[in-house]
Scaffold this motif. Structure first.
Motif, PDB file in Angstrom:
ATOM      1  N   ARG A   1      46.162  15.998  11.427  1.00  0.00           N
ATOM      2  CA  ARG A   1      46.901  16.374  10.093  1.00  0.00           C
ATOM      3  C   ARG A   1      46.771  15.049   9.235  1.00  0.00           C
ATOM      4  NH1 ARG A   1      48.379  21.339   8.724  1.00  0.00           N
ATOM      5  NH2 ARG A   1      50.611  21.038   8.152  1.00  0.00           N
ATOM      6  N   ARG A   2      47.060  15.355   7.804  1.00  0.00           N
ATOM      7  CA  ARG A   2      46.808  14.350   6.838  1.00  0.00           C
ATOM      8  C   ARG A   2      47.679  12.925   7.352  1.00  0.00           C
ATOM      9  NH1 ARG A   2      43.512  15.842   2.637  1.00  0.00           N
ATOM     10  NH2 ARG A   2      43.469  18.104   2.432  1.00  0.00           N
ATOM     11  N   ILE A   3      47.005  11.919   6.964  1.00  0.00           N
ATOM     12  CA  ILE A   3      47.971  10.783   6.940  1.00  0.00           C
ATOM     13  C   ILE A   3      49.075  10.597   5.750  1.00  0.00           C
ATOM     14  CG2 ILE A   3      48.037   8.131   7.504  1.00  0.00           C
ATOM     15  CD1 ILE A   3      45.227   8.402   8.309  1.00  0.00           C
ATOM     16  N   ASP A   4      50.259  11.125   6.088  1.00  0.00           N
ATOM     17  CA  ASP A   4      51.046  11.196   5.025  1.00  0.00           C
ATOM     18  C   ASP A   4      52.562  10.902   5.458  1.00  0.00           C
ATOM     19  OD1 ASP A   4      51.646  13.864   6.015  1.00  0.00           O
ATOM     20  OD2 ASP A   4      50.552  14.621   4.375  1.00  0.00           O
TER      21      ASP A   4
ATOM     22  N   PRO B   1      45.381   0.491   0.922  1.00  0.00           N
ATOM     23  CA  PRO B   1      44.896  -0.837   1.060  1.00  0.00           C
ATOM     24  C   PRO B   1      45.823  -1.594   2.090  1.00  0.00           C
ATOM     25  CG  PRO B   1      45.863  -0.288  -0.974  1.00  0.00           C
ATOM     26  CD  PRO B   1      45.665   0.984  -0.166  1.00  0.00           C
ATOM     27  N   VAL B   2      47.240  -1.522   2.207  1.00  0.00           N
ATOM     28  CA  VAL B   2      47.887  -2.425   3.083  1.00  0.00           C
ATOM     29  C   VAL B   2      47.910  -1.897   4.550  1.00  0.00           C
ATOM     30  CG1 VAL B   2      50.199  -2.801   3.685  1.00  0.00           C
ATOM     31  CG2 VAL B   2      49.744  -2.801   1.086  1.00  0.00           C
ATOM     32  N   GLY B   3      48.053  -0.579   4.842  1.00  0.00           N
ATOM     33  CA  GLY B   3      47.922  -0.087   6.224  1.00  0.00           C
ATOM     34  C   GLY B   3      46.477  -0.390   6.781  1.00  0.00           C
ATOM     35  N   GLY B   4      45.485  -0.106   5.931  1.00  0.00           N
ATOM     36  CA  GLY B   4      43.957   0.017   6.268  1.00  0.00           C
ATOM     37  C   GLY B   4      43.648  -1.587   6.460  1.00  0.00           C
TER      38      GLY B   4
ATOM     39  N   ILE C   1      35.406   0.431  16.852  1.00  0.00           N
ATOM     40  CA  ILE C   1      35.139  -0.233  15.451  1.00  0.00           C
ATOM     41  C   ILE C   1      34.223   0.963  14.421  1.00  0.00           C
ATOM     42  CG2 ILE C   1      33.892  -1.805  14.186  1.00  0.00           C
ATOM     43  CD1 ILE C   1      34.431  -3.756  16.479  1.00  0.00           C
ATOM     44  N   HIS C   2      33.227   1.441  15.135  1.00  0.00           N
ATOM     45  CA  HIS C   2      32.120   2.080  14.411  1.00  0.00           C
ATOM     46  C   HIS C   2      32.638   3.432  14.339  1.00  0.00           C
ATOM     47  CE1 HIS C   2      29.784  -1.515  13.603  1.00  0.00           C
ATOM     48  NE2 HIS C   2      30.115  -1.776  14.793  1.00  0.00           N
ATOM     49  N   ASP C   3      33.315   4.098  15.076  1.00  0.00           N
ATOM     50  CA  ASP C   3      33.749   5.611  15.081  1.00  0.00           C
ATOM     51  C   ASP C   3      35.031   5.949  14.534  1.00  0.00           C
ATOM     52  OD1 ASP C   3      33.357   8.253  15.306  1.00  0.00           O
ATOM     53  OD2 ASP C   3      33.570   8.583  17.605  1.00  0.00           O
ATOM     54  N   PHE C   4      36.110   5.291  15.056  1.00  0.00           N
ATOM     55  CA  PHE C   4      37.423   5.542  15.075  1.00  0.00           C
ATOM     56  C   PHE C   4      38.047   4.535  13.664  1.00  0.00           C
ATOM     57  CE2 PHE C   4      41.764   4.008  16.453  1.00  0.00           C
ATOM     58  CZ  PHE C   4      42.415   5.078  15.887  1.00  0.00           C
ATOM     59  N   LEU C   5      37.715   3.274  13.726  1.00  0.00           N
ATOM     60  CA  LEU C   5      38.191   2.862  12.817  1.00  0.00           C
ATOM     61  C   LEU C   5      37.645   2.927  11.433  1.00  0.00           C
ATOM     62  CD1 LEU C   5      40.317   0.240  11.935  1.00  0.00           C
ATOM     63  CD2 LEU C   5      38.492  -1.340  12.560  1.00  0.00           C
ATOM     64  N   VAL C   6      36.129   3.226  11.506  1.00  0.00           N
ATOM     65  CA  VAL C   6      35.602   3.526  10.095  1.00  0.00           C
ATOM     66  C   VAL C   6      36.107   4.581   9.543  1.00  0.00           C
ATOM     67  CG1 VAL C   6      33.636   4.829  11.167  1.00  0.00           C
ATOM     68  CG2 VAL C   6      33.212   3.529   9.156  1.00  0.00           C
ATOM     69  N   ARG C   7      36.588   5.656  10.440  1.00  0.00           N
ATOM     70  CA  ARG C   7      37.056   6.949   9.671  1.00  0.00           C
ATOM     71  C   ARG C   7      38.541   6.628   9.179  1.00  0.00           C
ATOM     72  NH1 ARG C   7      34.841  11.663  12.046  1.00  0.00           N
ATOM     73  NH2 ARG C   7      33.273  11.071  13.776  1.00  0.00           N
ATOM     74  N   LEU C   8      39.234   5.589   9.780  1.00  0.00           N
ATOM     75  CA  LEU C   8      40.595   5.420   9.131  1.00  0.00           C
ATOM     76  C   LEU C   8      40.741   4.455   8.119  1.00  0.00           C
ATOM     77  CD1 LEU C   8      42.247   4.471  12.653  1.00  0.00           C
ATOM     78  CD2 LEU C   8      42.583   6.657  11.168  1.00  0.00           C
TER      79      LEU C   8
ATOM     80  N   GLY D   1      45.677  11.420   1.951  1.00  0.00           N
ATOM     81  CA  GLY D   1      46.093  11.580   3.411  1.00  0.00           C
ATOM     82  C   GLY D   1      44.778  11.431   4.172  1.00  0.00           C
ATOM     83  N   ARG D   2      43.613  11.178   3.548  1.00  0.00           N
ATOM     84  CA  ARG D   2      42.303  11.447   4.283  1.00  0.00           C
ATOM     85  C   ARG D   2      42.113   9.984   5.243  1.00  0.00           C
ATOM     86  NH1 ARG D   2      37.661  15.025   2.100  1.00  0.00           N
ATOM     87  NH2 ARG D   2      39.020  16.848   1.485  1.00  0.00           N
ATOM     88  N   LYS D   3      42.727   9.025   4.642  1.00  0.00           N
ATOM     89  CA  LYS D   3      42.663   7.547   5.640  1.00  0.00           C
ATOM     90  C   LYS D   3      43.643   6.755   4.908  1.00  0.00           C
ATOM     91  CE  LYS D   3      39.281   5.588   2.079  1.00  0.00           C
ATOM     92  NZ  LYS D   3      38.061   4.883   1.765  1.00  0.00           N
TER      93      LYS D   3
END
Length: 485
Positions: free
Chosen positions: A332-335, A428-431, A210-217, A423-425
């Motif tokens: 790599r960027r999320i794209d 709204p739908v995917g997140g 939650i606090h390291d992985f997901l918050v970055r995403l 592509g940095r995170k």
């Protein structure tokens, strides 16, 4: 056999596989009333060809495609998380599949069953003779490796955690972390030590997710919208006491009796990690520019084999460690562009369809996923923020004609990340899908920290936490005593 129920009805396909109420779950849908998006296979194949980075020259990579906000190690931490949540060996790309009839052969919760399996009594061959420590192996050079049988196959709760050398050594880090936690519990009675160590490892893992992985995403705002502070009063001898807690607010991921694995997550949104894969990686000072796949005899990162000589990872090249004097490789960027090497998967890895993007797109069709635009509308995204297929350049005109205003959910998740954050995170739908499912599955696990003790947090100096309320994947690996630099 006790019948299980899903959304109030007996799941179809109940008798098609050997089932366990404890160690597997079910797939299902978050948006059950949306129609499937079913473009032709030729259009999906052509779209997949658009979703490939140009072939790089050996030893080079276009740095403009790098994501400075997410270190490369999180690509494989995400893969490790996926292996702990889902395993569907039964659905097929060539036919329609009913998610309600599919079995998830992993528990749909972040309980590290991919590490512990069913425990030392049922699966003793992955444990040391004391039944408390997990086995650690050695390669021919004496370097730590996953425990392996005589054929070189790893002895793990989930064999997929040996499918490449990076996730393999990350899994080794988790084995070592468990063993370090066991050693730190030397004063705990022997008959309680394994269960307590497993709880501690699970809770610290869930916190890091939650606090390291997901918050970055997805960003802090999305996390705060799903995990909201709450309070309630309880009677005491002196009157009433206010108890502070956390409330998990899920708008779209809901279940009745037990959590399930949504196909919108597993088949589309969570596959964002495929776009984060680098074409090549530096493992240490001597082993550089190694691709995921290469034609023999060239070296690559394929797993299911003993750790090659000299390939011990310096984790300071994959995660940010305080005091480590190494350049961290970015993901790599999320794209909508996947690494060139993922467009030509070896036959031994993927039979039939060799392009990973095409496999992802066709699996979404086989599972009857709705379009990204339909999901966005169902989530209440304002119309001016919904990406229309016919506006998504540089799609060629024939694809725009084939898709119309809609696009596959997997493509949409990648495209909105590209449009809204370069592509940095995730967008709204995917997140929102990824955040609700990961946090929801933790809350739905009756043994997780969010269920048992919602206000729990790691404590400074215990099991790798540097400060109260802080614990990261890097902290886990440091406490595990892996090679950092």
């Amino acid at each position: 056999m006790t019948k299980q129920h899903f959304h109030g009805t007996e799941p179809r396909g109940l008798q098609t596989v050997v089932r366990s109420a404890m160690f597997e779950g079910r797939f299902g849908r978050m948006f059950r009333n949306l129609p499937p998006f079913l473009p032709g296979d030729a259009a999906l194949r052509k779209l997949a060809k658009q979703m490939v980075e140009p072939e790089p020259k050996p030893g080079t990579e276009d740095e403009s495609g790098d994501n400075p906000d997410i270190p490369a190690g999180f690509t494989y931490f995400g893969q490790f998380v996926d292996h702990d949540l889902t395993f569907d060996p039964t659905s097929q790309l060539q036919r329609d599949n009913d998610p309600d009839a599919l079995t998830d052969f992993r528990t749909p919760r972040l309980d590290l069953d991919s590490l512990y399996s069913r425990g030392p009594d049922d699966v003793p061959f992955i444990y040391d003779s004391d039944g408390i420590h997990l086995l650690i192996g050695r390669n021919a050079e004496g370097d730590d490796d996953l425990p392996r049988n005589s054929n070189g196959r790893a002895l793990l709760g989930d064999s997929r955690n040996d499918e490449n050398l990076i996730v393999s050594q990350l899994a080794l880090g988790f084995l070592k972390y468990h063993n370090q936690v066991v050693d730190a519990l030397a004063e705990t009675p022997a008959d309680e030590r394994f269960d307590e160590a497993r709880r501690i490892v699970r809770w610290h893992f869930q916190w890091a997710v939650i606090h390291d992985f997901l918050v970055r995403l997805v960003g802090e705002d999305v996390i705060r919208d799903v995990l909201q502070p709450d309070a309630f009063t309880v009677p005491t001898d002196r009157g009433k006491k206010i108890v502070k807690t956390l409330k998990v607010v899920l708008k779209f991921f809901r279940w009745e009796r037990r959590p399930f694995m949504p196909v919108e997550f597993s088949v589309a949104a969570y596959r964002f990690g495929h776009s984060m894969v680098r074409g090549e990686y530096e493992l240490n000072a001597e082993v550089q520019d190694v691709p995921i796949f290469a034609k023999p005899p060239d070296p690559d990162l394929r797993g299911f084999r003993e750790l090659p000589a000299g390939h011990v990872i310096q984790w300071g090249r994959f995660f940010e460690f305080t005091g480590a004097d190494l350049d961290v490789q970015p993901s790599r960027r999320i794209d909508t562009k996947l690494a060139f090497g993922l467009s030509v998967l070896p036959e031994s890895v993927a039979k039939g369809i060799s392009a990973l993007a095409e496999r992802d797109l066709k699996r979404g069709k086989a599972l009857g996923l709705p379009s990204g635009q339909a999901v966005a509308r169902a989530m209440g995204i304002p119309e001016d923020l919904i990406l229309r297929g016919d506006e998504l350049k540089p799609l060629p005109p024939d694809l725009i004609k084939a898709f119309g205003v809609d696009t596959p959910l997997f493509f949409y998740v990648l495209k909105e990340a590209e449009v809204f954050s370069h592509g940095r995170k995730l967008g709204p739908v995917g997140g929102r899908i990824v955040a609700e499912v990961l946090i929801g599955l933790i809350r739905g696990d009756p043994a997780s920290f969010l269920s048992v003790q919602p206000m729990w947090q790691p404590k400074a100096g215990e099991f790798g936490a540097p400060r109260d309320g802080e614990f990261s994947v890097a902290d886990l690996l440091r406490f595990a005593k892996v090679r950092i630099s």
